[in-house]
Design an enzyme around this catalytic site. Structure first.
Site, PDB file in Angstrom:
ATOM      1  N   CYS A  65       0.833  -1.205   0.000  1.00  0.00           N
ATOM      2  CA  CYS A  65       0.000   0.000   0.000  1.00  0.00           C
ATOM      3  C   CYS A  65       0.869   1.257   0.000  1.00  0.00           C
ATOM      4  O   CYS A  65       1.837   1.366   0.746  1.00  0.00           O
ATOM      5  CB  CYS A  65      -0.915  -0.007   1.219  1.00  0.00           C
ATOM      6  SG  CYS A  65      -2.086   1.361   1.194  1.00  0.00           S
ATOM      7  N   CYS A  69       0.018   5.025   6.869  1.00  0.00           N
ATOM      8  CA  CYS A  69      -0.645   4.870   8.178  1.00  0.00           C
ATOM      9  C   CYS A  69       0.323   4.208   9.166  1.00  0.00           C
ATOM     10  O   CYS A  69       0.795   3.084   8.923  1.00  0.00           O
ATOM     11  CB  CYS A  69      -1.914   4.042   8.019  1.00  0.00           C
ATOM     12  SG  CYS A  69      -2.952   4.608   6.638  1.00  0.00           S
ATOM     13  N   CYS A  72       0.026   0.467  10.366  1.00  0.00           N
ATOM     14  CA  CYS A  72      -0.360  -0.596   9.429  1.00  0.00           C
ATOM     15  C   CYS A  72       0.825  -1.374   8.844  1.00  0.00           C
ATOM     16  O   CYS A  72       1.735  -0.786   8.244  1.00  0.00           O
ATOM     17  CB  CYS A  72      -1.188  -0.011   8.291  1.00  0.00           C
ATOM     18  SG  CYS A  72      -1.842  -1.297   7.206  1.00  0.00           S
ATOM     19  N   CYS A 109     -16.420  -9.604   5.314  1.00  0.00           N
ATOM     20  CA  CYS A 109     -15.833  -8.295   5.003  1.00  0.00           C
ATOM     21  C   CYS A 109     -14.544  -8.461   4.209  1.00  0.00           C
ATOM     22  O   CYS A 109     -13.605  -9.136   4.656  1.00  0.00           O
ATOM     23  CB  CYS A 109     -15.562  -7.557   6.315  1.00  0.00           C
ATOM     24  SG  CYS A 109     -14.860  -5.931   6.036  1.00  0.00           S
ATOM     25  N   CYS A 140     -19.529  -6.789   3.172  1.00  0.00           N
ATOM     26  CA  CYS A 140     -18.873  -5.551   3.598  1.00  0.00           C
ATOM     27  C   CYS A 140     -17.558  -5.445   2.829  1.00  0.00           C
ATOM     28  O   CYS A 140     -16.920  -6.469   2.544  1.00  0.00           O
ATOM     29  CB  CYS A 140     -18.606  -5.617   5.107  1.00  0.00           C
ATOM     30  SG  CYS A 140     -17.695  -4.182   5.730  1.00  0.00           S
ATOM     31  N   CYS A 200     -19.965   1.637   8.130  1.00  0.00           N
ATOM     32  CA  CYS A 200     -19.190   1.013   9.204  1.00  0.00           C
ATOM     33  C   CYS A 200     -17.973   1.914   9.410  1.00  0.00           C
ATOM     34  O   CYS A 200     -17.110   2.003   8.535  1.00  0.00           O
ATOM     35  CB  CYS A 200     -18.770  -0.399   8.797  1.00  0.00           C
ATOM     36  SG  CYS A 200     -17.662  -1.190   9.998  1.00  0.00           S
ATOM     37  N   ARG A 272     -18.437  -2.790  17.611  1.00  0.00           N
ATOM     38  CA  ARG A 272     -17.649  -4.019  17.415  1.00  0.00           C
ATOM     39  C   ARG A 272     -16.344  -3.982  18.202  1.00  0.00           C
ATOM     40  O   ARG A 272     -15.531  -3.068  18.045  1.00  0.00           O
ATOM     41  CB  ARG A 272     -17.358  -4.257  15.929  1.00  0.00           C
ATOM     42  CG  ARG A 272     -16.607  -5.579  15.706  1.00  0.00           C
ATOM     43  CD  ARG A 272     -16.441  -5.948  14.233  1.00  0.00           C
ATOM     44  NE  ARG A 272     -17.699  -5.940  13.561  1.00  0.00           N
ATOM     45  CZ  ARG A 272     -17.996  -5.158  12.529  1.00  0.00           C
ATOM     46  NH1 ARG A 272     -17.094  -4.356  12.028  1.00  0.00           N
ATOM     47  NH2 ARG A 272     -19.186  -5.201  11.990  1.00  0.00           N
TER      48      ARG A 272
HETATM   49  N1  SAM Z   1      -6.702   0.349   2.897  1.00  0.00           N
HETATM   50  C1  SAM Z   1      -8.013   0.631   3.308  1.00  0.00           C
HETATM   51  C2  SAM Z   1      -8.113   1.789   4.262  1.00  0.00           C
HETATM   52  O1  SAM Z   1      -7.168   2.098   4.937  1.00  0.00           O
HETATM   53  O2  SAM Z   1      -9.193   2.386   4.326  1.00  0.00           O
HETATM   54  C3  SAM Z   1      -8.729  -0.571   3.918  1.00  0.00           C
HETATM   55  C4  SAM Z   1      -7.965  -1.531   4.804  1.00  0.00           C
HETATM   56  S1  SAM Z   1      -7.297  -0.841   6.326  1.00  0.00           S
HETATM   57  C5  SAM Z   1      -6.205  -2.109   6.829  1.00  0.00           C
HETATM   58  C6  SAM Z   1      -8.700  -0.875   7.408  1.00  0.00           C
HETATM   59  C7  SAM Z   1      -8.540  -0.401   8.824  1.00  0.00           C
HETATM   60  O3  SAM Z   1      -7.845  -1.378   9.588  1.00  0.00           O
HETATM   61  C8  SAM Z   1      -7.741   0.859   9.078  1.00  0.00           C
HETATM   62  O4  SAM Z   1      -8.481   2.020   8.831  1.00  0.00           O
HETATM   63  C9  SAM Z   1      -7.440   0.734  10.560  1.00  0.00           C
HETATM   64  O5  SAM Z   1      -8.463   1.340  11.329  1.00  0.00           O
HETATM   65  C10 SAM Z   1      -7.428  -0.781  10.792  1.00  0.00           C
HETATM   66  N2  SAM Z   1      -6.071  -1.252  11.127  1.00  0.00           N
HETATM   67  C11 SAM Z   1      -5.042  -1.412  10.287  1.00  0.00           C
HETATM   68  N3  SAM Z   1      -3.932  -1.824  10.930  1.00  0.00           N
HETATM   69  C12 SAM Z   1      -4.275  -1.947  12.238  1.00  0.00           C
HETATM   70  C13 SAM Z   1      -3.562  -2.325  13.410  1.00  0.00           C
HETATM   71  N4  SAM Z   1      -2.273  -2.648  13.368  1.00  0.00           N
HETATM   72  N5  SAM Z   1      -4.211  -2.347  14.589  1.00  0.00           N
HETATM   73  C14 SAM Z   1      -5.544  -2.004  14.633  1.00  0.00           C
HETATM   74  N6  SAM Z   1      -6.261  -1.637  13.556  1.00  0.00           N
HETATM   75  C15 SAM Z   1      -5.648  -1.594  12.375  1.00  0.00           C
HETATM   76  C1  DTB Z   2     -11.576  -2.534  11.231  1.00  0.00           C
HETATM   77  O1  DTB Z   2     -12.004  -1.546  11.861  1.00  0.00           O
HETATM   78  N1  DTB Z   2     -10.647  -3.362  11.686  1.00  0.00           N
HETATM   79  C2  DTB Z   2     -10.342  -4.386  10.695  1.00  0.00           C
HETATM   80  C3  DTB Z   2     -11.353  -4.065   9.557  1.00  0.00           C
HETATM   81  N2  DTB Z   2     -11.987  -2.874  10.019  1.00  0.00           N
HETATM   82  C4  DTB Z   2     -10.895  -3.966   8.187  1.00  0.00           C
HETATM   83  C5  DTB Z   2      -8.925  -4.458  10.323  1.00  0.00           C
HETATM   84  C6  DTB Z   2      -7.981  -4.713  11.479  1.00  0.00           C
HETATM   85  C7  DTB Z   2      -6.621  -4.896  10.936  1.00  0.00           C
HETATM   86  C8  DTB Z   2      -5.612  -5.307  11.970  1.00  0.00           C
HETATM   87  C9  DTB Z   2      -4.253  -5.457  11.401  1.00  0.00           C
HETATM   88  C10 DTB Z   2      -4.108  -6.508  10.360  1.00  0.00           C
HETATM   89  O2  DTB Z   2      -4.594  -7.659  10.544  1.00  0.00           O
HETATM   90  O3  DTB Z   2      -3.473  -6.249   9.334  1.00  0.00           O
HETATM   91 FE1  SF4 Z   3      -2.903   1.219   3.307  1.00  0.00          FE
HETATM   92 FE2  SF4 Z   3      -2.905   0.108   5.697  1.00  0.00          FE
HETATM   93 FE3  SF4 Z   3      -3.355   2.707   5.458  1.00  0.00          FE
HETATM   94 FE4  SF4 Z   3      -5.216   0.941   4.581  1.00  0.00          FE
HETATM   95  S1  SF4 Z   3      -4.546   1.248   6.676  1.00  0.00           S
HETATM   96  S2  SF4 Z   3      -4.471   2.780   3.522  1.00  0.00           S
HETATM   97  S3  SF4 Z   3      -3.866  -0.718   3.883  1.00  0.00           S
HETATM   98  S4  SF4 Z   3      -1.429   1.654   4.926  1.00  0.00           S
END
Ligand code: SAM
Ligand code: DTB
Ligand code: SF4
Length: 325
Positions: A65, A69, A72, A109, A140, A200, A272
Site C-alpha cells: 500500500c 498509516c 499498518c 468483510c 462488507c 461502518c 464491534r
Molecule cells: N486500505 C483501506 C483503508 O485504509 O481504508 C482498507 C484496509 S485498512 C487495513 C482498514 C482499517 O484497519 C484501518 O483504517 C485501521 O483502522 C485498521 N487497522 C489497520 N492496521 C491496524 C492495526 N495494526 N491495529 C488495529 N487496527 C488496524
Molecule cells: C476494522 O475496523 N478493523 C479491521 C477491519 N476494520 C478492516 C482491520 C484490522 C486490521 C488489523 C491489522 C491486520 O490484521 O493487518
Molecule cells: Fe494502506 Fe494500511 Fe493505510 Fe489501509 S490502513 S491505507 S492498507 S497503509
C-alpha cells in the site's frame, strides 16, 4: 460548519461537533461501575444483551500500500512490511466465505490494501460482492477512499456495508497518517451514505493518544448524522517494523471505558470489539460485552494479523452464555 465556499455536496464535520467533546470526556471520567451500568442500561433498551453479531474478515489484496498509516503492516513505506501480493481470485474468496458461513458468521468483510480502488481493481471486487451475497451472507468491503460513482457500483452489486474508519481524533490524526487527511475520510463516508450503503466507521485506540483525543474520536463518530450503523473499536495491534510498534500499551480498563462510551453515544449502533482481541483476556472481553459491545471479528485472522481461533470464541461464548446473531 467550516467556511468552505465550494458548491458540491459534502460533509464538513464541524470543529465544534454536534456531540461536544467535553460531554464525552465527562462520560470517560465517571466511576467505572456507574459508566458500565449506564452503558448496559442503554444497551438493553436497543439490543438483546446476550447476542453478538459475527463478521469474518478476508484480505483480498494484501500489502504494497502506498499510504503511510503509522499502525499498518501493509504500508510499503515501513520496513518489514508484509509482501505485496496479487488480488485473490473469486473462487478463493468464495471458499473462505463458505467456511465463514459454516462457522456461523453472518457478514463477510473483504479488505484491500489500497489508497482507493482504480476501476480495474473495482470490477473483480464487484464480482466478489455479488457472489458472496448470493451465498446468503451480508457483504462488507473496506477498499480505501472512493471516487465519484464507485459507491453506487458497489451498492448495485449488493454491498450491505462499507468500512472506512476515522481512525483517531482530528487533533491527533496528523501524527499517524500524512498521505490523506481527516476530511478525505468524511468525504468517502458521505459517498457511502449517499449511495444507500450502511456505514461502518470506527477507529483505533492505544496509539499514544490522550483520553481527550479518544473522546474526540467518539464525538466525531457520534456526530455523523445519522451515526454509523456499525462502529469498530480497534485496539492497536502492534506490528514490528511499523512506526507505532513499541507504543505504551493502553490500560485494559481504559479500553473497556472506550467501548462503554461508544455504546452510550451511539445507542442503536453495533459496537464491534475489533482488532486486539488476541491480546485480551477472557475477563477483559467479558467486560467489553457488559459495556455494550455486540459484534466481533470472528475467524483466526484479521487482515494480516491473528485473531482468536473459532473454537476459542465458541468456548468464550459458551462460558458467557452469549449467542451468535
Ligand atoms: N486500505 C483501506 C483503508 O485504509 O481504508 C482498507 C484496509 S485498512 C487495513 C482498514 C482499517 O484497519 C484501518 O483504517 C485501521 O483502522 C485498521 N487497522 C489497520 N492496521 C491496524 C492495526 N495494526 N491495529 C488495529 N487496527 C488496524
Ligand atoms: C476494522 O475496523 N478493523 C479491521 C477491519 N476494520 C478492516 C482491520 C484490522 C486490521 C488489523 C491489522 C491486520 O490484521 O493487518
Ligand atoms: Fe494502506 Fe494500511 Fe493505510 Fe489501509 S490502513 S491505507 S492498507 S497503509
Amino acid at each position: 460548519m467550516s467556511n468552505c465556499n465550494c458548491s458540491s455536496v459534502h460533509i464538513h464535520q464541524p470543529a465544534q461537533t454536534r456531540v461536544p467533546v467535553e460531554e464525552v470526556e465527562a462520560l470517560f471520567d465517571k466511576p467505572f461501575s456507574d459508566l458500565l451500568y449506564e452503558a448496559q442500561t442503554v444497551h438493553r433498551k436497543h439490543f438483546d444483551p446476550n447476542a453478538v453479531q459475527l463478521s469474518t474478515l478476508l484480505s483480498v489484496k494484501t500489502g504494497g500500500c502506498p499510504e503511510d498509516c503509522g499502525y499498518c503492516p501493509q504500508s510499503k513505506r515501513h520496513p518489514d512490511a508484509v509482501p505485496d501480493e496479487p488480488m485473490l481470485d473469486v473462487e478463493a474468496v468464495l471458499t473462505a466465505a463458505r467456511a465463514a458461513k459454516d462457522a456461523g458468521a453472518t457478514r463477510f468483510c473483504m479488505g484491500a490494501a489500497w489508497r482507493g480502488p482504480k476501476q480495474r481493481d473495482l470490477d473483480p471486487v464487484l464480482t466478489m460482492v455479488r457472489e458472496v451475497k448470493a451465498l446468503g451472507l451480508e457483504t462488507c468491503c473496506t477498499l480505501g477512499m472512493l471516487r465519484e460513482g464507485q459507491a453506487e457500483q458497489l451498492k448495485e452489486a449488493g454491498l450491505d456495508y462499507y468500512n472506512h474508519n476515522l481512525d483517531t481524533a482530528p487533533e491527533f490524526y496528523g501524527e499517524i497518517i500524512s498521505t490523506r487527511d481527516f476530511e478525505d475520510r468524511l468525504e468517502t463516508l458521505n459517498k457511502v451514505r449517499g449511495a444507500g450503503i450502511n456505514v461502518c466507521a470506527g477507529g483505533i485506540v492505544g496509539m499514544g493518544e490522550s483520553r481527550t483525543q479518544r473522546a474526540g474520536l467518539l464525538a466525531q463518530l457520534a456526530s455523523l448524522d445519522p451515526p454509523p450503523e456499525s462502529v469498530p473499536i480497534n485496539l492497536l495491534v502492534q506490528v514490528e517494523g511499523t512506526p507505532l510498534f513499541g507504543t505504551d500499551a493502553l490500560d485494559p480498563i481504559e479500553f473497556v471505558r472506550t467501548i462503554a462510551v461508544a455504546r452510550i453515544l451511539m445507542p442503536a449502533s453495533y459496537v464491534r470489539l475489533s482488532a486486539g482481541r488476541q491480546q485480551m483476556s477472557d475477563a477483559v472481553q467479558a467486560l467489553c460485552f457488559l459495556a455494550g459491545a455486540n459484534s466481533i471479528f470472528y475467524g483466526d485472522k484479521l487482515l494480516t494479523t491473528g485473531n482468536p481461533e473459532w473454537e476459542k470464541d465458541q468456548a468464550l461464548f459458551s462460558k458467557l452464555g452469549l449467542k451468535a446473531a
